[in-house]
Design a protein around this motif. Sequence first.
Motif, PDB file in Angstrom:
ATOM      1  N   GLN A 174       0.826  -1.201   0.000  1.00 47.19           N
ATOM      2  CA  GLN A 174       0.000   0.000   0.000  1.00 47.19           C
ATOM      3  C   GLN A 174       0.860   1.251   0.000  1.00 47.19           C
ATOM      4  OE1 GLN A 174      -3.435   0.045  -0.191  1.00 47.19           O
ATOM      5  NE2 GLN A 174      -3.184  -2.166  -0.510  1.00 47.19           N
ATOM      6  N   GLN A 175       0.568   2.171  -0.910  1.00 52.58           N
ATOM      7  CA  GLN A 175       1.301   3.427  -0.955  1.00 52.58           C
ATOM      8  C   GLN A 175       0.961   4.309   0.239  1.00 52.58           C
ATOM      9  OE1 GLN A 175       3.737   2.609  -3.105  1.00 52.58           O
ATOM     10  NE2 GLN A 175       3.718   4.791  -3.586  1.00 52.58           N
ATOM     11  N   PRO A 176       1.911   5.159   0.680  1.00 50.97           N
ATOM     12  CA  PRO A 176       1.585   6.119   1.736  1.00 50.97           C
ATOM     13  C   PRO A 176       0.434   7.004   1.276  1.00 50.97           C
ATOM     14  CG  PRO A 176       3.677   6.658   0.665  1.00 50.97           C
ATOM     15  CD  PRO A 176       3.288   5.305   0.205  1.00 50.97           C
ATOM     16  N   SER A 177      -0.440   7.356   2.198  1.00 46.73           N
ATOM     17  CA  SER A 177      -1.638   8.091   1.805  1.00 46.73           C
ATOM     18  C   SER A 177      -1.978   9.172   2.810  1.00 46.73           C
ATOM     19  CB  SER A 177      -2.830   7.138   1.640  1.00 46.73           C
ATOM     20  OG  SER A 177      -3.153   6.528   2.872  1.00 46.73           O
ATOM     21  N   ILE A 178      -2.770  10.119   2.361  1.00 51.03           N
ATOM     22  CA  ILE A 178      -3.315  11.181   3.195  1.00 51.03           C
ATOM     23  C   ILE A 178      -4.807  11.316   2.874  1.00 51.03           C
ATOM     24  CG2 ILE A 178      -1.157  12.475   3.338  1.00 51.03           C
ATOM     25  CD1 ILE A 178      -2.278  14.356   1.159  1.00 51.03           C
ATOM     26  N   TRP A 179      -5.510  12.014   3.727  1.00 53.41           N
ATOM     27  CA  TRP A 179      -6.888  12.374   3.402  1.00 53.41           C
ATOM     28  C   TRP A 179      -6.842  13.780   2.825  1.00 53.41           C
ATOM     29  CZ3 TRP A 179     -11.525  14.667   6.053  1.00 53.41           C
ATOM     30  CH2 TRP A 179     -12.720  14.255   5.410  1.00 53.41           C
ATOM     31  N   LEU A 180      -7.156  13.913   1.544  1.00 50.32           N
ATOM     32  CA  LEU A 180      -6.911  15.168   0.830  1.00 50.32           C
ATOM     33  C   LEU A 180      -7.620  16.375   1.461  1.00 50.32           C
ATOM     34  CD1 LEU A 180      -5.239  15.996  -1.697  1.00 50.32           C
ATOM     35  CD2 LEU A 180      -7.422  16.150  -2.891  1.00 50.32           C
ATOM     36  N   PRO A 181      -8.831  16.230   2.020  1.00 50.35           N
ATOM     37  CA  PRO A 181      -9.434  17.409   2.660  1.00 50.35           C
ATOM     38  C   PRO A 181      -8.595  17.997   3.787  1.00 50.35           C
ATOM     39  CG  PRO A 181     -11.123  15.766   2.241  1.00 50.35           C
ATOM     40  CD  PRO A 181      -9.794  15.123   1.918  1.00 50.35           C
ATOM     41  N   PHE A 182      -7.671  17.202   4.339  1.00 51.54           N
ATOM     42  CA  PHE A 182      -6.818  17.717   5.406  1.00 51.54           C
ATOM     43  C   PHE A 182      -5.663  18.580   4.886  1.00 51.54           C
ATOM     44  CE2 PHE A 182      -7.683  14.341   8.923  1.00 51.54           C
ATOM     45  CZ  PHE A 182      -8.898  14.968   9.182  1.00 51.54           C
ATOM     46  N   VAL A 183      -5.451  18.630   3.572  1.00 51.52           N
ATOM     47  CA  VAL A 183      -4.416  19.500   3.021  1.00 51.52           C
ATOM     48  C   VAL A 183      -4.917  20.942   3.098  1.00 51.52           C
ATOM     49  CG1 VAL A 183      -3.074  20.128   0.990  1.00 51.52           C
ATOM     50  CG2 VAL A 183      -3.502  17.721   1.510  1.00 51.52           C
ATOM     51  N   ASP A 184      -4.264  21.756   3.895  1.00 53.88           N
ATOM     52  CA  ASP A 184      -4.658  23.144   4.115  1.00 53.88           C
ATOM     53  C   ASP A 184      -4.480  23.945   2.821  1.00 53.88           C
ATOM     54  OD1 ASP A 184      -4.912  25.817   4.877  1.00 53.88           O
ATOM     55  OD2 ASP A 184      -3.919  25.519   6.812  1.00 53.88           O
ATOM     56  N   ARG A 185      -5.613  24.392   2.227  1.00 48.85           N
ATOM     57  CA  ARG A 185      -5.541  25.133   0.961  1.00 48.85           C
ATOM     58  C   ARG A 185      -4.932  26.508   1.129  1.00 48.85           C
ATOM     59  NH1 ARG A 185      -7.597  20.225   0.389  1.00 48.85           N
ATOM     60  NH2 ARG A 185      -8.694  19.823  -1.575  1.00 48.85           N
ATOM     61  N   VAL A 213      -3.720  22.851  -4.767  1.00 51.53           N
ATOM     62  CA  VAL A 213      -4.242  21.516  -5.061  1.00 51.53           C
ATOM     63  C   VAL A 213      -4.996  21.569  -6.383  1.00 51.53           C
ATOM     64  CG1 VAL A 213      -5.714  19.620  -4.274  1.00 51.53           C
ATOM     65  CG2 VAL A 213      -4.447  21.003  -2.592  1.00 51.53           C
ATOM     66  N   TRP A 214      -4.655  20.644  -7.290  1.00 51.51           N
ATOM     67  CA  TRP A 214      -5.340  20.549  -8.577  1.00 51.51           C
ATOM     68  C   TRP A 214      -5.708  19.087  -8.815  1.00 51.51           C
ATOM     69  CZ3 TRP A 214      -1.297  23.709  -7.503  1.00 51.51           C
ATOM     70  CH2 TRP A 214      -1.442  25.079  -7.802  1.00 51.51           C
ATOM     71  N   ALA A 215      -6.966  18.822  -9.122  1.00 50.63           N
ATOM     72  CA  ALA A 215      -7.458  17.454  -9.309  1.00 50.63           C
ATOM     73  C   ALA A 215      -8.031  17.282 -10.711  1.00 50.63           C
ATOM     74  CB  ALA A 215      -8.512  17.125  -8.254  1.00 50.63           C
ATOM     75  N   ALA A 216      -7.688  16.169 -11.356  1.00 53.39           N
ATOM     76  CA  ALA A 216      -8.156  15.890 -12.715  1.00 53.39           C
ATOM     77  C   ALA A 216      -9.537  15.243 -12.687  1.00 53.39           C
ATOM     78  CB  ALA A 216      -7.167  14.968 -13.423  1.00 53.39           C
ATOM     79  N   GLU A 217     -10.218  15.313 -13.812  1.00 53.57           N
ATOM     80  CA  GLU A 217     -11.467  14.583 -13.955  1.00 53.57           C
ATOM     81  C   GLU A 217     -11.180  13.088 -13.862  1.00 53.57           C
ATOM     82  OE1 GLU A 217     -13.202  15.814 -17.616  1.00 53.57           O
ATOM     83  OE2 GLU A 217     -13.757  17.815 -16.864  1.00 53.57           O
ATOM     84  N   ASN A 233     -12.793   8.270  -4.408  1.00 51.78           N
ATOM     85  CA  ASN A 233     -14.054   9.002  -4.225  1.00 51.78           C
ATOM     86  C   ASN A 233     -14.283   9.454  -2.788  1.00 51.78           C
ATOM     87  OD1 ASN A 233     -15.088   8.892  -6.923  1.00 51.78           O
ATOM     88  ND2 ASN A 233     -15.486   6.709  -6.620  1.00 51.78           N
ATOM     89  N   LEU A 234     -13.520   8.923  -1.848  1.00 55.49           N
ATOM     90  CA  LEU A 234     -13.724   9.258  -0.433  1.00 55.49           C
ATOM     91  C   LEU A 234     -12.699  10.269   0.080  1.00 55.49           C
ATOM     92  CD1 LEU A 234     -14.508   5.675   0.966  1.00 55.49           C
ATOM     93  CD2 LEU A 234     -16.121   7.483   0.301  1.00 55.49           C
ATOM     94  N   GLY A 235     -11.864  10.754  -0.797  1.00 58.38           N
ATOM     95  CA  GLY A 235     -10.864  11.739  -0.390  1.00 58.38           C
ATOM     96  C   GLY A 235      -9.527  11.151   0.006  1.00 58.38           C
ATOM     97  N   ASN A 236      -9.397   9.814  -0.070  1.00 54.53           N
ATOM     98  CA  ASN A 236      -8.111   9.180   0.237  1.00 54.53           C
ATOM     99  C   ASN A 236      -7.164   9.356  -0.950  1.00 54.53           C
ATOM    100  OD1 ASN A 236      -8.978   7.955   2.802  1.00 54.53           O
ATOM    101  ND2 ASN A 236     -10.310   6.712   1.492  1.00 54.53           N
TER     102      ASN A 236
END
Length: 517
Positions: free
Chosen positions: A389-400, A405-409, A445-448
């Motif tokens: 498993q790759q290291p992961s974060i919950w993206l909503p926790f990244v302080d904008r 932060v840029w996310a693709a379709e 889809n869950l922000g992981n």
Amino acid sequence: MALRRLFSVFIGLILIVAGLASPARAASTTGFQAVDISGDGGVTLKANWIAPAGDGRHPVIVFPSSWGLNDAEYLAQAKILAGKGYVVVSYTPRGWWFSGGTIDTAGPLDMADLSRVLDWTIANTPADATRIGAAGISYGAGISLLGAGADKRIRAVAALSGWSDLVYSLYSGNTRHLQSSGLLQLAAQLVGKPSPELTRMLGDFNGNTNVEQIKAWGRARSASTYLSAINANQPAVLLANGWGDSFFPPNQLTDFFGKLTTPKRLELRPGDHAIAELTGVLGLPNDAWQSLYDWFDHYLAGTDNGIESRPAVHIDPLNADGESYPTWSALAGTTRRYGLGKIRLLDGTGLLGGAVSSGWTKKLPTDKDTVANGGVVLLTNGASAITGQQPSIWLPFVDRGRAGVWAAERPSRAQLIRGVPKVHLELSGAADTGTLVTYLYDLDNLGNAKLITHAPVTWLSRTSSVDVDLFATAYDLPAGHSLTLVVDTVDPLYYDENASGGSVTVTGGSYVDVPLR
């Protein structure tokens, strides 16, 4: 001294047990013999050797030990290889443990020592002087690869978790690597005898002074500097590293591999520094060590095992089955450009994709970290190799307020990323010096968000843009997941050159080029 002796005995006992427990191999052996070998200038090098029992001359493999370890490191593998018909000599390079001298960091004294070890092996063991190989992990890999350019008697090399460009290893992205260099320095202080030169170089590195002198010192210890000599000597070269090697990131090896004109093979696997080879050190079945067997069996022992006709590049992607290619450049068939778009007010995220756009800005503070990071040296990517498993974060926790932060379709089918993604960032208001760190994530889809790759970049004079070669990777982005870019200014893995309280602004015209199979 007591700590060194206790640790040495502990490693030796563990590896002896592992060697005794390893599967039975073809032939009986002489058993291990501890010896002192006279290195350059009469420096004593602690060593051990083992050979097949009986008469006759045999191919040879010489193992210099890793940084911080000693010649007990390879006992399990030496026993296996002796059972397969090889004379195996392992030695502790100068300056480490009970060997004499001071640490030369794969410099000219270490090259001279390697040649003295070959001299001793030919004179004192049933060695065939025409069939000599050199191998090792980390420091041993670097010495072996450099040695193939310095001593033409070396006919085959297996460099596991090694380097080809020490300057890149210390300064990739023009950024000083903090954690990896710190661990190297700690090991040298605990179980080694640092030379005045090494002490000075590490002091200058940490203080960010005399940079050109450090780079000249590093170039003198880089196989890439001696590429023409290696090509002229024509040893068979096996290079094997981890995608997440935080000491020797893989990009340097892919460049070096492409310029080799010798019989060659490149293998990349998940994991951090020396993780992929770890179970093999204990004498357990291991893919990297099996490749080493196959390589030496063909190029030293003359076995017709077909390895010379296999595709020259083999990769194990981070989340997919193994793949083989004729060249490194064959990994990716196309490159897709993702433009960075305007940040949305609603969620603080911009679109990654479409045409490169203009007319937007994203301001980043220069001394504020976020949860986006490259992890902890050795531990993070090492654990990933074990768990899958790759290291992961919950993206909503990244302080904008601290990161862009840029996310693709989300694509309808998987995208196979293979190679070196490249990031181009247009900047406004950048100080004369500064650092940015870019991260490429797989967002579900869950922000992981799972980390695919990352890299830092530093500038040391005023600039209006930066280009970042992310660390080479192979990753299958699942259908329905979003390729996501995060840019911030701080990562504990690296020193940064940012002024406290400052800022840098990323602007329109920025993009990411992603290599796809």
